[in-house]
Scaffold this motif. Structure first.
Motif, PDB file in Angstrom:
ATOM      1  N   ALA A  52      53.719  33.918  62.610  1.00  0.00           N
ATOM      2  CA  ALA A  52      54.468  34.921  63.094  1.00  0.00           C
ATOM      3  C   ALA A  52      54.019  34.434  64.627  1.00  0.00           C
ATOM      4  O   ALA A  52      53.088  34.254  64.975  1.00  0.00           O
ATOM      5  CB  ALA A  52      54.417  36.286  63.044  1.00  0.00           C
ATOM      6  N   PHE A  53      55.196  34.611  65.721  1.00  0.00           N
ATOM      7  CA  PHE A  53      54.823  34.332  67.051  1.00  0.00           C
ATOM      8  C   PHE A  53      55.329  35.532  67.853  1.00  0.00           C
ATOM      9  O   PHE A  53      54.959  35.754  69.203  1.00  0.00           O
ATOM     10  CB  PHE A  53      55.547  33.203  67.392  1.00  0.00           C
ATOM     11  N   SER A  54      55.832  36.721  67.328  1.00  0.00           N
ATOM     12  CA  SER A  54      56.373  37.949  68.017  1.00  0.00           C
ATOM     13  C   SER A  54      56.161  39.129  67.115  1.00  0.00           C
ATOM     14  O   SER A  54      56.121  38.730  65.830  1.00  0.00           O
ATOM     15  CB  SER A  54      57.673  37.578  68.671  1.00  0.00           C
ATOM     16  N   ASN A  55      56.257  40.045  67.807  1.00  0.00           N
ATOM     17  CA  ASN A  55      56.493  41.304  67.149  1.00  0.00           C
ATOM     18  C   ASN A  55      57.651  41.474  66.064  1.00  0.00           C
ATOM     19  O   ASN A  55      57.599  41.856  64.940  1.00  0.00           O
ATOM     20  CB  ASN A  55      56.476  42.400  67.917  1.00  0.00           C
ATOM     21  N   GLN A  56      58.578  40.661  66.558  1.00  0.00           N
ATOM     22  CA  GLN A  56      60.177  40.741  65.860  1.00  0.00           C
ATOM     23  C   GLN A  56      59.687  40.069  64.446  1.00  0.00           C
ATOM     24  O   GLN A  56      60.064  40.225  63.490  1.00  0.00           O
ATOM     25  CB  GLN A  56      61.004  39.974  66.693  1.00  0.00           C
ATOM     26  N   ASP A  57      59.003  38.634  64.767  1.00  0.00           N
ATOM     27  CA  ASP A  57      58.699  37.996  63.483  1.00  0.00           C
ATOM     28  C   ASP A  57      57.788  38.983  62.474  1.00  0.00           C
ATOM     29  O   ASP A  57      58.217  38.765  61.434  1.00  0.00           O
ATOM     30  CB  ASP A  57      57.874  36.653  63.934  1.00  0.00           C
ATOM     31  N   GLU A  92      36.230  32.589  69.905  1.00  0.00           N
ATOM     32  CA  GLU A  92      37.664  32.471  70.059  1.00  0.00           C
ATOM     33  C   GLU A  92      38.379  32.673  68.906  1.00  0.00           C
ATOM     34  O   GLU A  92      38.081  32.426  67.928  1.00  0.00           O
ATOM     35  CB  GLU A  92      37.880  30.931  70.386  1.00  0.00           C
ATOM     36  N   ILE A  93      39.649  33.490  69.152  1.00  0.00           N
ATOM     37  CA  ILE A  93      40.593  33.840  68.159  1.00  0.00           C
ATOM     38  C   ILE A  93      41.699  33.389  68.496  1.00  0.00           C
ATOM     39  O   ILE A  93      42.153  33.383  69.838  1.00  0.00           O
ATOM     40  CB  ILE A  93      40.572  35.197  67.618  1.00  0.00           C
ATOM     41  N   ASP A  94      42.650  32.865  67.493  1.00  0.00           N
ATOM     42  CA  ASP A  94      43.770  32.179  67.962  1.00  0.00           C
ATOM     43  C   ASP A  94      45.067  33.138  67.296  1.00  0.00           C
ATOM     44  O   ASP A  94      46.276  32.706  67.529  1.00  0.00           O
ATOM     45  CB  ASP A  94      44.006  30.786  67.656  1.00  0.00           C
ATOM     46  N   GLY A  95      44.633  34.548  67.044  1.00  0.00           N
ATOM     47  CA  GLY A  95      45.741  35.216  66.356  1.00  0.00           C
ATOM     48  C   GLY A  95      45.073  36.173  65.648  1.00  0.00           C
ATOM     49  O   GLY A  95      43.865  36.532  65.670  1.00  0.00           O
ATOM     50  N   LEU A 123      49.874  36.362  62.951  1.00  0.00           N
ATOM     51  CA  LEU A 123      50.360  36.254  64.186  1.00  0.00           C
ATOM     52  C   LEU A 123      49.675  35.532  65.170  1.00  0.00           C
ATOM     53  O   LEU A 123      48.552  35.925  65.459  1.00  0.00           O
ATOM     54  CB  LEU A 123      50.503  37.741  64.481  1.00  0.00           C
ATOM     55  N   LYS A 124      50.496  34.649  65.703  1.00  0.00           N
ATOM     56  CA  LYS A 124      49.540  33.616  66.680  1.00  0.00           C
ATOM     57  C   LYS A 124      49.620  34.133  67.930  1.00  0.00           C
ATOM     58  O   LYS A 124      50.855  34.865  68.424  1.00  0.00           O
ATOM     59  CB  LYS A 124      50.216  31.949  66.731  1.00  0.00           C
ATOM     60  N   PHE A 125      48.606  34.050  68.927  1.00  0.00           N
ATOM     61  CA  PHE A 125      48.407  34.362  70.008  1.00  0.00           C
ATOM     62  C   PHE A 125      49.356  33.514  70.966  1.00  0.00           C
ATOM     63  O   PHE A 125      49.063  32.168  70.656  1.00  0.00           O
ATOM     64  CB  PHE A 125      47.245  34.488  70.682  1.00  0.00           C
ATOM     65  N   PRO A 126      49.875  33.818  72.079  1.00  0.00           N
ATOM     66  CA  PRO A 126      50.280  32.669  73.159  1.00  0.00           C
ATOM     67  C   PRO A 126      49.130  31.823  73.548  1.00  0.00           C
ATOM     68  O   PRO A 126      48.123  32.618  73.712  1.00  0.00           O
ATOM     69  CB  PRO A 126      50.975  33.363  74.043  1.00  0.00           C
ATOM     70  N   ALA A 127      49.170  30.425  73.515  1.00  0.00           N
ATOM     71  CA  ALA A 127      48.173  29.799  73.753  1.00  0.00           C
ATOM     72  C   ALA A 127      47.890  29.917  75.050  1.00  0.00           C
ATOM     73  O   ALA A 127      48.886  29.708  75.950  1.00  0.00           O
ATOM     74  CB  ALA A 127      48.383  28.389  73.404  1.00  0.00           C
TER      75      ALA A 127
END
Ligand code: ZN
Length: 674
Positions: A87-92, A288-291, A318-322
């Protein structure tokens, strides 16, 4: 002592060592000193030497025992090791929630677990009757590589569960999934060491962890500061916990390392709130965490939800914006380090990444530029992670216009013009000209710096002028500068020259540890210099120290010990020492006064940016007052000294109820007592 007693002692020792290892590497809360731990290990080795037939795979002595392998065997996982949908957003996340709630209404009333998604290497860990028997990479999810010997070297990995004597019994068979990774500070330290030694540096902590785990020689893996967190049970013949939350608790109870940052959420709204909070928290993590991973807590519901394609429905990442950006590579510059190593860096069209303007980025080494085919004028992708210096990920060849030019490593030192040299098989290029002004400038800069001789008013511009005018050919020449010489230089009025000369004179009375720091021996920072000063008392003794003398000191490994020996064996350095002695810089370590010091017996941990002291200065200050400084918060910690933007040590201190004080309070503490 009869054999029976000896065997009992061996079993007892193994149990104790496993337990203390766990306190140190998993709980970050050691109960005994390193020296006491070494004693236990030494005794165990003695007994095992008498009875090699008693050595078992779960012995703490076997962590780095594996012979180098020729290749890794393939191994099939008991269950597919799945990846998650993104998921890339709260909406996702909300969409995912609605989808699965339609499939199983229990989702609406159920709970969720939010866990940080570590950017590391997935590992699959097998235990038979509580003993670690096999470790594998994820591979393609079905078949991985058997890297048992390498995984065994990770100190946070329990070789035997339960780790605690009264812990819950282990099932006959247990397969656990986890992530192996490297903490950011350890990554930076490792890269710095590799760079200084002329080896290839790593691009990011993830690559480093992956590269370290796939070494055929397990002793190499053992030398890398890897750690581990576990979060799932792949297979077991024991009873499975009912929920993900209980599963984490169960892993913890057996002695597995488990994140302290998981959250149990009672609604999807709470999940989203927790996720939002992570946007800030993310930057304070030591790794490092990526999400984030959001899991349906009820494992039965999770299982019933099944799969869509290969992805299980019951969890989502839920992925963080890189923290990445694209910009133009304007040019490639080359730095000359103190040891003569030449390192390329990217000069960029300024670009904002995560609120910071980035103008320069590391290119690691010349091979990296070649491997990635990075050309001047390329559009390049830049990444910034935590406080690590931004680096160039690579070019975007699709955006090339045809005017990009390849970069050729300089055949000459950009400072002195001497031909640069390259040791076969090593990645670094060096300027080996001992009189190279760039190296000398770096050396003088280091010598006069605040943590070393602390010559106030000697800015980099003056250092450059003094070196370039030929007035200073080594650091000892600083003590022969006369006022007339200075007045010849640009920007020197009488007053300024006087001040600088008096600062130079004052620096002659710096204590031994600072002089040792100032010499700039590779790997010898302020802390190591303090230890050397306390042990050797003067430069004569230190210069005559043998390899064994140095390695016998706590914290002095083979690399640093050899670097010290090499430094004192170098004729140029010997001449420098003679010149320093003639100039009157030859301090003797003063015996520490017998009187009680204000911080005697106290242990401190420092976190965040302090208002006045640097980290090393604060350490020196505390030690000078009789206190001890350690790297991690434990129940043994007396105080945590906290500055702005503290790291996870702050949270840890709150958790353990350790008093948190400011730098000012620390100073007052010293003042109050005398
Ligand atoms: Zn040079």
């Amino acid at each position: 002592m009869d054999e029976r007693q000896l065997y009992d002692e061996l079993e007892q020792l193994k149990q104790e060592i496993h337990f203390h290892n766990y306190r140190y590497h998993v709980l970050d809360d050691p109960l005994i000193s390193d020296a006491s731990f070494d004693q236990l290990l030494k005794r165990l080795k003695e007994i095992e030497a008498m009875h090699p037939e008693w050595i078992t795979v779960d012995s703490p002595t076997q962590r780095a025992g594996a012979e180098p392998a020729e290749r890794f065997e393939k191994t099939r996982h008991p269950q597919p090791i799945l990846s998650l949908a993104n998921a890339f957003s709260n909406q996702d996340v909300l969409d995912w929630y609605e989808r699965i709630a339609k499939l199983d209404a229990r989702v609406r009333t159920g709970t969720f677990v939010v866990e940080p998604k570590i950017d590391g290497l997935t590992v699959v860990l097998h235990y038979e009757k509580g003993i670690f028997t096999k470790g594998a990479t994820r591979g393609d999810g079905e078949i991985g590589e058997d890297i048992t010997g390498n995984i065994r070297t990770i100190r946070a990995l329990p070789l035997k569960i339960p780790v605690e004597k009264n812990g819950p019994a282990a099932p006959e068979r247990l397969v656990v999934r986890g992530e192996a990774f490297m903490n950011l500070v350890d990554f930076e330290r490792l890269n710095k060491e590799l760079e200084e030694q002329g080896f290839k540096t790593y691009q990011n902590p993830r690559n480093t962890a992956a590269g370290s785990l796939r070494q055929l020689d397990a002793s190499l893996t053992a030398s890398r500061p890897l750690t581990l967190l576990t979060y799932a049970i792949v297979a077991t013949d024991g009873r499975l916990p009912r929920t993900q939350w209980e599963l984490l608790e169960a892993l913890k109870a057996w002695g597995f390392p488990v994140t302290r940052d998981a959250t149990l959420c009672h609604s999807i709204q709470e999940v989203l709130q927790v996720c939002d909070g992570w946007q800030q928290k993310r930057n304070r993590m030591p790794y490092e965490i990526d999400g984030l991973v959001i899991k349906v807590n009820d494992l039965e519901v999770q299982g019933r939800l099944g799969f869509v394609g290969k992805d299980p429905r019951g969890a989502i990442a839920l992925k963080f914006p890189a923290k990445e950006a694209t910009t133009k590579l304007l040019d490639i510059g080359v730095n000359v380090g103190r040891t003569g190593v030449l390192t390329p860096y990217a000069i960029l069209e300024p670009v904002e990444i995560g609120g910071v303007i980035v103008k320069q980025a590391t290119l690691h080494n010349f091979d990296y530029i070649k491997e990635k085919d990075i050309r001047i004028s390329d559009q390049v992708r830049i990444k910034r992670a935590g406080d690590v210096i931004p680096y160039v990920i690579g070019p975007i060849p699709e955006l090339r216009k045809g005017n990009e030019t390849e970069f050729i490593p300089p055949s000459k030192c950009p400072s002195c013009g001497a031909p640069s040299e390259h040791i076969e098989g090593e990645v670094a290029w060096f300027c080996v000209n001992a009189a190279c002004p760039a190296q000398l400038i770096r050396n003088v800069e280091h010598f006069v710096s605040k943590g070393a001789m602390n010559i106030m008013g000697m800015g980099i511009r003056y250092v450059e002028e003094l070196v370039e005018s030929g007035m200073v050919k080594d650091v000892a020449d600083l003590y022969h500068i006369r006022e007339n010489d200075l007045l010849k230089l640009e920007g020197f009025a009488e007053k300024k020259a006087e001040n600088l000369l008096s600062a130079i004179q004052t620096s002659k009375s710096q204590p031994l540890n600072r002089v040792i720091t100032a010499l700039g021996i590779r790997g010898v920072g302020e802390i190591a210099a303090l230890d050397l000063a306390e042990h050797f008392k003067n430069l004569e003794n230190l210069a005559q120290a043998t390899y064994e003398d140095i390695t016998s000191l706590e914290g002095f490994g083979p690399n640093i010990s050899q670097a010290i020996l090499d430094w004192f064996a170098n004729p140029r350095n010997q001449q420098l020492l003679r010149k320093l002695k003639e100039a009157g810089i030859w301090p003797q370590q003063e015996e520490r006064a017998q009187e009680k010091l204000p911080l005697d017996g106290m242990t401190f941990v420092i976190t965040g940016t302090l208002p006045i002291f640097s980290r090393d200065e604060a350490t020196e200050y505390i030690r000078a007052q009789g206190g001890k400084v350690t790297g991690s918060v434990s129940s043994q910690t007396s105080y945590v000294v906290c500055g702005s933007e503290p790291g996870s040590k702050y949270d840890r201190a709150l958790e353990l109820n350790i008093p948190i004080i400011s730098e000012e309070e620390l100073r007052r503490m010293v003042g109050e007592h005398g």
